[in-house]
Design a protein around this motif. Structure first.
Motif, PDB file in Angstrom:
ATOM      1  N   MET A  20     -17.881  -9.309  20.245  1.00 45.09           N
ATOM      2  CA  MET A  20     -17.617  -9.588  18.831  1.00 45.09           C
ATOM      3  C   MET A  20     -17.970  -8.432  17.892  1.00 45.09           C
ATOM      4  SD  MET A  20     -16.395 -12.645  18.525  1.00 45.09           S
ATOM      5  CE  MET A  20     -16.642 -13.117  16.807  1.00 45.09           C
ATOM      6  N   SER A  21     -18.956  -7.607  18.259  1.00 47.88           N
ATOM      7  CA  SER A  21     -19.603  -6.783  17.233  1.00 47.88           C
ATOM      8  C   SER A  21     -19.127  -5.336  17.181  1.00 47.88           C
ATOM      9  CB  SER A  21     -21.114  -6.779  17.462  1.00 47.88           C
ATOM     10  OG  SER A  21     -21.577  -8.090  17.630  1.00 47.88           O
ATOM     11  N   ASP A  22     -19.152  -4.781  15.964  1.00 49.95           N
ATOM     12  CA  ASP A  22     -18.939  -3.350  15.790  1.00 49.95           C
ATOM     13  C   ASP A  22     -20.256  -2.617  15.985  1.00 49.95           C
ATOM     14  OD1 ASP A  22     -16.296  -3.896  14.908  1.00 49.95           O
ATOM     15  OD2 ASP A  22     -17.125  -4.462  12.964  1.00 49.95           O
ATOM     16  N   ARG A  23     -21.305  -3.218  15.433  1.00 49.97           N
ATOM     17  CA  ARG A  23     -22.600  -2.584  15.449  1.00 49.97           C
ATOM     18  C   ARG A  23     -23.628  -3.584  15.973  1.00 49.97           C
ATOM     19  NH1 ARG A  23     -25.650  -1.138  11.045  1.00 49.97           N
ATOM     20  NH2 ARG A  23     -24.357  -2.333   9.638  1.00 49.97           N
ATOM     21  N   ILE A  24     -24.651  -3.092  16.645  1.00 53.43           N
ATOM     22  CA  ILE A  24     -25.629  -3.991  17.271  1.00 53.43           C
ATOM     23  C   ILE A  24     -27.033  -3.657  16.777  1.00 53.43           C
ATOM     24  CG2 ILE A  24     -26.628  -4.768  19.465  1.00 53.43           C
ATOM     25  CD1 ILE A  24     -23.762  -5.349  19.528  1.00 53.43           C
ATOM     26  N   ILE A  25     -27.806  -4.701  16.587  1.00 50.73           N
ATOM     27  CA  ILE A  25     -29.223  -4.517  16.304  1.00 50.73           C
ATOM     28  C   ILE A  25     -30.003  -5.248  17.390  1.00 50.73           C
ATOM     29  CG2 ILE A  25     -31.056  -5.277  14.754  1.00 50.73           C
ATOM     30  CD1 ILE A  25     -29.207  -4.682  12.464  1.00 50.73           C
ATOM     31  N   VAL A  26     -30.913  -4.553  18.034  1.00 52.29           N
ATOM     32  CA  VAL A  26     -31.733  -5.199  19.059  1.00 52.29           C
ATOM     33  C   VAL A  26     -33.111  -5.449  18.474  1.00 52.29           C
ATOM     34  CG1 VAL A  26     -32.630  -5.030  21.398  1.00 52.29           C
ATOM     35  CG2 VAL A  26     -30.505  -3.875  20.814  1.00 52.29           C
ATOM     36  N   MET A  27     -33.559  -6.689  18.568  1.00 50.94           N
ATOM     37  CA  MET A  27     -34.858  -7.027  17.979  1.00 50.94           C
ATOM     38  C   MET A  27     -35.843  -7.470  19.044  1.00 50.94           C
ATOM     39  SD  MET A  27     -34.045  -8.860  14.390  1.00 50.94           S
ATOM     40  CE  MET A  27     -35.746  -8.757  13.943  1.00 50.94           C
ATOM     41  N   ASN A  28     -37.099  -7.120  18.819  1.00 48.04           N
ATOM     42  CA  ASN A  28     -38.161  -7.579  19.700  1.00 48.04           C
ATOM     43  C   ASN A  28     -39.431  -7.744  18.879  1.00 48.04           C
ATOM     44  OD1 ASN A  28     -39.616  -8.253  21.979  1.00 48.04           O
ATOM     45  ND2 ASN A  28     -40.066  -6.118  22.504  1.00 48.04           N
ATOM     46  N   ARG A  29     -40.041  -8.887  18.972  1.00 45.73           N
ATOM     47  CA  ARG A  29     -41.291  -9.180  18.260  1.00 45.73           C
ATOM     48  C   ARG A  29     -41.244  -8.809  16.781  1.00 45.73           C
ATOM     49  NH1 ARG A  29     -45.890  -9.423  22.189  1.00 45.73           N
ATOM     50  NH2 ARG A  29     -44.841  -9.625  24.153  1.00 45.73           N
ATOM     51  N   GLY A  30     -40.145  -9.167  16.147  1.00 44.77           N
ATOM     52  CA  GLY A  30     -40.052  -8.969  14.710  1.00 44.77           C
ATOM     53  C   GLY A  30     -39.672  -7.580  14.265  1.00 44.77           C
ATOM     54  N   GLU A  31     -39.436  -6.690  15.219  1.00 45.45           N
ATOM     55  CA  GLU A  31     -39.054  -5.336  14.829  1.00 45.45           C
ATOM     56  C   GLU A  31     -37.699  -4.977  15.405  1.00 45.45           C
ATOM     57  OE1 GLU A  31     -42.012  -2.319  15.645  1.00 45.45           O
ATOM     58  OE2 GLU A  31     -43.568  -3.832  15.400  1.00 45.45           O
ATOM     59  N   ILE A  32     -37.012  -4.079  14.705  1.00 45.08           N
ATOM     60  CA  ILE A  32     -35.768  -3.561  15.258  1.00 45.08           C
ATOM     61  C   ILE A  32     -36.117  -2.454  16.231  1.00 45.08           C
ATOM     62  CG2 ILE A  32     -33.663  -2.299  14.733  1.00 45.08           C
ATOM     63  CD1 ILE A  32     -33.520  -3.807  12.123  1.00 45.08           C
ATOM     64  N   VAL A  33     -35.711  -2.606  17.497  1.00 48.59           N
ATOM     65  CA  VAL A  33     -36.058  -1.571  18.463  1.00 48.59           C
ATOM     66  C   VAL A  33     -34.924  -0.580  18.677  1.00 48.59           C
ATOM     67  CG1 VAL A  33     -37.855  -2.782  19.741  1.00 48.59           C
ATOM     68  CG2 VAL A  33     -35.494  -3.146  20.367  1.00 48.59           C
ATOM     69  N   GLU A  34     -33.689  -1.032  18.469  1.00 48.87           N
ATOM     70  CA  GLU A  34     -32.587  -0.112  18.681  1.00 48.87           C
ATOM     71  C   GLU A  34     -31.370  -0.556  17.884  1.00 48.87           C
ATOM     72  OE1 GLU A  34     -32.045   0.777  22.792  1.00 48.87           O
ATOM     73  OE2 GLU A  34     -30.422   2.190  22.427  1.00 48.87           O
ATOM     74  N   THR A  35     -30.643   0.412  17.343  1.00 47.57           N
ATOM     75  CA  THR A  35     -29.381   0.087  16.683  1.00 47.57           C
ATOM     76  C   THR A  35     -28.327   1.080  17.142  1.00 47.57           C
ATOM     77  OG1 THR A  35     -29.873   1.512  14.813  1.00 47.57           O
ATOM     78  CG2 THR A  35     -30.452  -0.794  14.570  1.00 47.57           C
ATOM     79  N   GLY A  36     -27.083   0.702  16.966  1.00 45.90           N
ATOM     80  CA  GLY A  36     -25.995   1.587  17.346  1.00 45.90           C
ATOM     81  C   GLY A  36     -24.728   0.789  17.531  1.00 45.90           C
ATOM     82  N   THR A  37     -23.657   1.463  17.964  1.00 46.11           N
ATOM     83  CA  THR A  37     -22.435   0.722  18.258  1.00 46.11           C
ATOM     84  C   THR A  37     -22.677  -0.082  19.526  1.00 46.11           C
ATOM     85  OG1 THR A  37     -21.562   2.449  19.670  1.00 46.11           O
ATOM     86  CG2 THR A  37     -21.034   2.604  17.332  1.00 46.11           C
ATOM     87  N   ALA A  38     -21.800  -1.060  19.754  1.00 46.36           N
ATOM     88  CA  ALA A  38     -21.956  -1.904  20.935  1.00 46.36           C
ATOM     89  C   ALA A  38     -22.001  -1.052  22.201  1.00 46.36           C
ATOM     90  CB  ALA A  38     -20.803  -2.909  20.999  1.00 46.36           C
ATOM     91  N   GLU A  39     -21.164  -0.045  22.235  1.00 47.62           N
ATOM     92  CA  GLU A  39     -21.116   0.786  23.431  1.00 47.62           C
ATOM     93  C   GLU A  39     -22.421   1.568  23.623  1.00 47.62           C
ATOM     94  OE1 GLU A  39     -17.455   3.061  23.964  1.00 47.62           O
ATOM     95  OE2 GLU A  39     -18.678   4.429  25.151  1.00 47.62           O
ATOM     96  N   GLU A  40     -22.887   2.164  22.538  1.00 43.48           N
ATOM     97  CA  GLU A  40     -24.132   2.933  22.630  1.00 43.48           C
ATOM     98  C   GLU A  40     -25.284   2.070  23.122  1.00 43.48           C
ATOM     99  OE1 GLU A  40     -23.214   5.908  18.867  1.00 43.48           O
ATOM    100  OE2 GLU A  40     -24.717   4.339  18.655  1.00 43.48           O
ATOM    101  N   VAL A  41     -25.390   0.897  22.531  1.00 43.28           N
ATOM    102  CA  VAL A  41     -26.563   0.065  22.814  1.00 43.28           C
ATOM    103  C   VAL A  41     -26.492  -0.562  24.206  1.00 43.28           C
ATOM    104  CG1 VAL A  41     -27.800  -2.007  22.122  1.00 43.28           C
ATOM    105  CG2 VAL A  41     -27.061  -0.377  20.403  1.00 43.28           C
ATOM    106  N   PHE A  42     -25.324  -1.088  24.573  1.00 44.29           N
ATOM    107  CA  PHE A  42     -25.272  -1.841  25.826  1.00 44.29           C
ATOM    108  C   PHE A  42     -24.968  -0.978  27.042  1.00 44.29           C
ATOM    109  CE2 PHE A  42     -24.275  -5.661  23.042  1.00 44.29           C
ATOM    110  CZ  PHE A  42     -25.599  -6.042  23.053  1.00 44.29           C
ATOM    111  N   PHE A  43     -24.250   0.120  26.842  1.00 50.20           N
ATOM    112  CA  PHE A  43     -23.918   0.936  28.011  1.00 50.20           C
ATOM    113  C   PHE A  43     -24.838   2.146  28.165  1.00 50.20           C
ATOM    114  CE2 PHE A  43     -20.217  -1.620  27.250  1.00 50.20           C
ATOM    115  CZ  PHE A  43     -19.877  -2.030  28.528  1.00 50.20           C
ATOM    116  N   TYR A  44     -25.353   2.626  27.054  1.00 48.20           N
ATOM    117  CA  TYR A  44     -26.286   3.747  27.136  1.00 48.20           C
ATOM    118  C   TYR A  44     -27.561   3.433  26.364  1.00 48.20           C
ATOM    119  CZ  TYR A  44     -21.826   5.742  28.421  1.00 48.20           C
ATOM    120  OH  TYR A  44     -20.623   5.955  29.011  1.00 48.20           O
TER     121      TYR A  44
END
Lengths: 323, 266
Positions: free
Chosen positions: B228-252
């Motif tokens: 679904m997404s153009d851009r992804i935000i990964v969260m852990n324990r209330g903080e953003i740990v990683e952001t990027g395009t779906a490809e950047e975040v999930f494949f690399y």
């Protein structure tokens, strides 16, 4: 008990049919075979009857439901002939069950440590200390760090994921010969989910414990199960070994189900394939194929009764066509 | 990356949210606090889909609720079209409410069981005082019910009479009826059967193309979020740990936590 005759088969159920008191058919002609040490997956959507099948094995069918079968043997014990009390203690000792709705299966007024140890003390005839030590070990194996606090809590003090893990540990307490896991990881985070599933695999390898895994999650079933049953609206649509099922799916429902799940492999500009319509209401009887209303290959012949088609001894499906 | 950051429809700056876990007495001073969001910044542009992933307890729903104005923040700022939401006047706040809508995980739980579908879908029109006459409300409701692929006669049913997938369509109709700019989808398809899930995802994509809606797509399902997404935000324990395009975040993925998350999805 007649253990000799069918010792090699863990579960041998022929043509199981479950009906309500008013005669509606919820499950029709399900045949279930399981070998010792096998991991069998049952995949299907809500109200497809996968939980009911499991509950009939556990003698836990809700009141008002009635089952019939040509043959119903679990580890050689014949449910059709045996005394209900005997069946109950047999199930308690030999089968571990992880229910879907974990909250309802724990007594709210009894501490976890007493619930989890109860069955072990009863069947393994061990002391309470022994049982608690085993419980602590199992609870930490399912990823709970503070075992003391957990064992001294009441169920309502725990989150859904924690309760589910208590149930998983409880199912493993009696070193069961078989585990029936009904959506065992639905309330768990994906990382814990992986951990729990891997624990099942270890138990399966080390103790030759068979696992009957029920899930709506095709990905999980694919990762974990050697043989897969696809059920829809109370009937088995297709059964095959994992690789065979994914490489050579024959039933239109299985084909659609494999395509419909977004995985990381999907191209983003590709439109998700959808299955039109909704899961049918099983209370309304259907003539012929149960999937016909949502099937892209529907023809007139689909209104007539479908027979199982055999491809090889491990692979059969329920459709008129050879697609 | 960002199309144009000054154009962000919805923007959060350094949001912190603490929950009180324990008090000294029932209304005493807080004894123990839990930080659900820790210095989180977020923005979403027009027509964009931002996916928020993370395990339960990572703060992704809290973030959604704060951006949607359902929950107050302890510190930080939320802007809707560069106006801070809790400093808006009544009219502006009304406009913000109209333009930021929600779809929740449990469609039936988010509806009054005694309301007919007609009333469920019409509710935003009434509370936001958008329509003047009953006829106008009725025609809008019927129109929207058809747009989300439901039969017209379902408007006189109760939520209990519909299936999960149908109810989720009603929830989408309710969110869409005011033509919002942003829809916050909090686990919007998690409770649905897989065969119905694809229908709803396709519907959301179609509606986005038609009305240029932005989605904040909160889910634990990496497959769905990736799709679904153009851009992804990964969260852990209330903080953003990683952001990027779906490809950047999930494949690399760069962060350990993201790697763990991707590996554990089936």
């Amino acid at each position: 008990m007649n253990l000799k005759e069918n010792d090699e088969k863990l579960i041998d159920i022929r043509n199981l049919t479950i009906t309500t008191s008013s005669g509606q058919i919820l499950i029709k002609d399900i045949t279930l075979d399981m070998e010792k040490g096998e991991i069998l997956g049952v995949v299907g959507e809500s109200s497809s009857g996968k939980s009911l099948t499991a509950k009939s094995i556990l003698n836990l069918l809700p009141e008002g439901l009635h089952w019939e079968a040509e043959k119903f043997q679990v580890m050689g014990l014949d449910y059709l002939k045996e005394d209900p009390d005997k069946i109950r203690s047999f199930i308690g000792e030999k089968i571990g069950y992880i229910p879907q709705n974990t909250g309802n299966y724990l007594h709210p007024m009894i501490k976890i440590k007493d619930q989890i140890a109860d069955g072990y003390v009863l069947y393994a005839k061990e002391s309470m200390e022994e049982a608690l030590a085993r419980a602590a070990k199992l609870v930490s194996a399912v990823g709970i760090r503070d075992t003391d606090r957990l064992l001294n809590s009441y169920p309502w003090q725990l989150s859904g994921g924690m309760r589910q893990r208590v149930n998983i540990a409880m199912a493993l307490m009696n070193k069961p010969r078989m585990i029936i896991a009904d959506e065992p990881t639905a309330a768990l985070d994906s990382t814990v989910q992986r951990q729990v599933i891997d624990l099942f695999k270890i138990v399966n390898q080390n103790h030759n414990t068979s696992v009957l895994m029920i899930s709506h999650d095709f990905g999980l079933i694919k990762y974990y199960c050697e043989r897969i049953l696809v059920v829809y609206a109370g009937q088995i649509m297709e059964e095959a070994d994992r690789d065979e099922l994914f490489n050579n799916p024959k039933h239109p429902y299985t084909k659609a189900l494999i395509k419909v799940i977004p995985s990381l492999n999907i191209k983003k500009d590709e439109r998700l394939q959808e299955i039109k319509g909704n899961v049918p209401d099983m209370r309304v009887p259907v003539k012929g194929c149960v999937f016909k209303d949502r099937c892209p290959y529907r023809k007139e012949i689909c209104d007539t009764e479908v027979e199982d088609k055999l491809i090889n001894e491990n692979h059969y499906y329920k459709c008129h066509f050879d697609l | 990356m960002d199309k144009n950051s000054s154009q962000a429809i919805l923007k959060g700056e350094n949001i912190i949210r603490d929950f009180i876990v324990e008090r000294k007495a029932i209304i005493g001073t807080p004894k123990k606090m839990f930080r659900a969001l820790d210095d989180v910044s977020f923005e979403i542009n027009e027509g964009e889909t931002v996916g928020v992933v993370g395990e339960s307890g990572s703060g992704k729903s809290t973030l959604g609720e704060i951006l949607g104005g359902l929950l107050k923040y302890s510190s930080g700022k939320v802007f809707y079209k560069s106006k801070e939401i809790f400093k808006m006047n009544k009219e502006e706040f009304h406009n913000y409410r109209k333009n930021v809508q929600f779809i929740f995980q449990d469609p039936k739980g988010s509806m009054n069981p005694h309301f007919k579908i007609r009333d469920v879908v019409a509710e935003p029109l009434i509370t936001l005082k958008i329509c003047s006459s009953q006829e106008e409300i009725d025609s809008k409701v019927v129109d929207m019910i058809k747009k989300v692929g439901l039969e017209e006669d379902s408007i006189d049913k109760y939520p209990g009479e519909l299936s999960g997938g149908q109810c989720q369509r009603v929830a989408i109709a309710r969110a869409l009826i005011v033509y919002p700019e942003v829809i916050i989808c909090d686990e919007a398809v998690s409770a649905l059967d897989v065969s119905v899930q694809a229908q709803i995802l396709n519907l959301l994509i179609d509606l986005q193309a038609q009305f240029n809606i932005s989605y904040i797509f909160i889910s634990h399902d990496i497959g769905v979020v990736n799709y679904m997404s153009d851009r992804i935000i990964v969260m852990n324990r209330g903080e953003i740990v990683e952001t990027g395009t779906a490809e950047e975040v999930f494949f690399y993925p760069k962060e350990e936590y993201t790697k763990k998350l991707v590996e554990s999805s089936f």
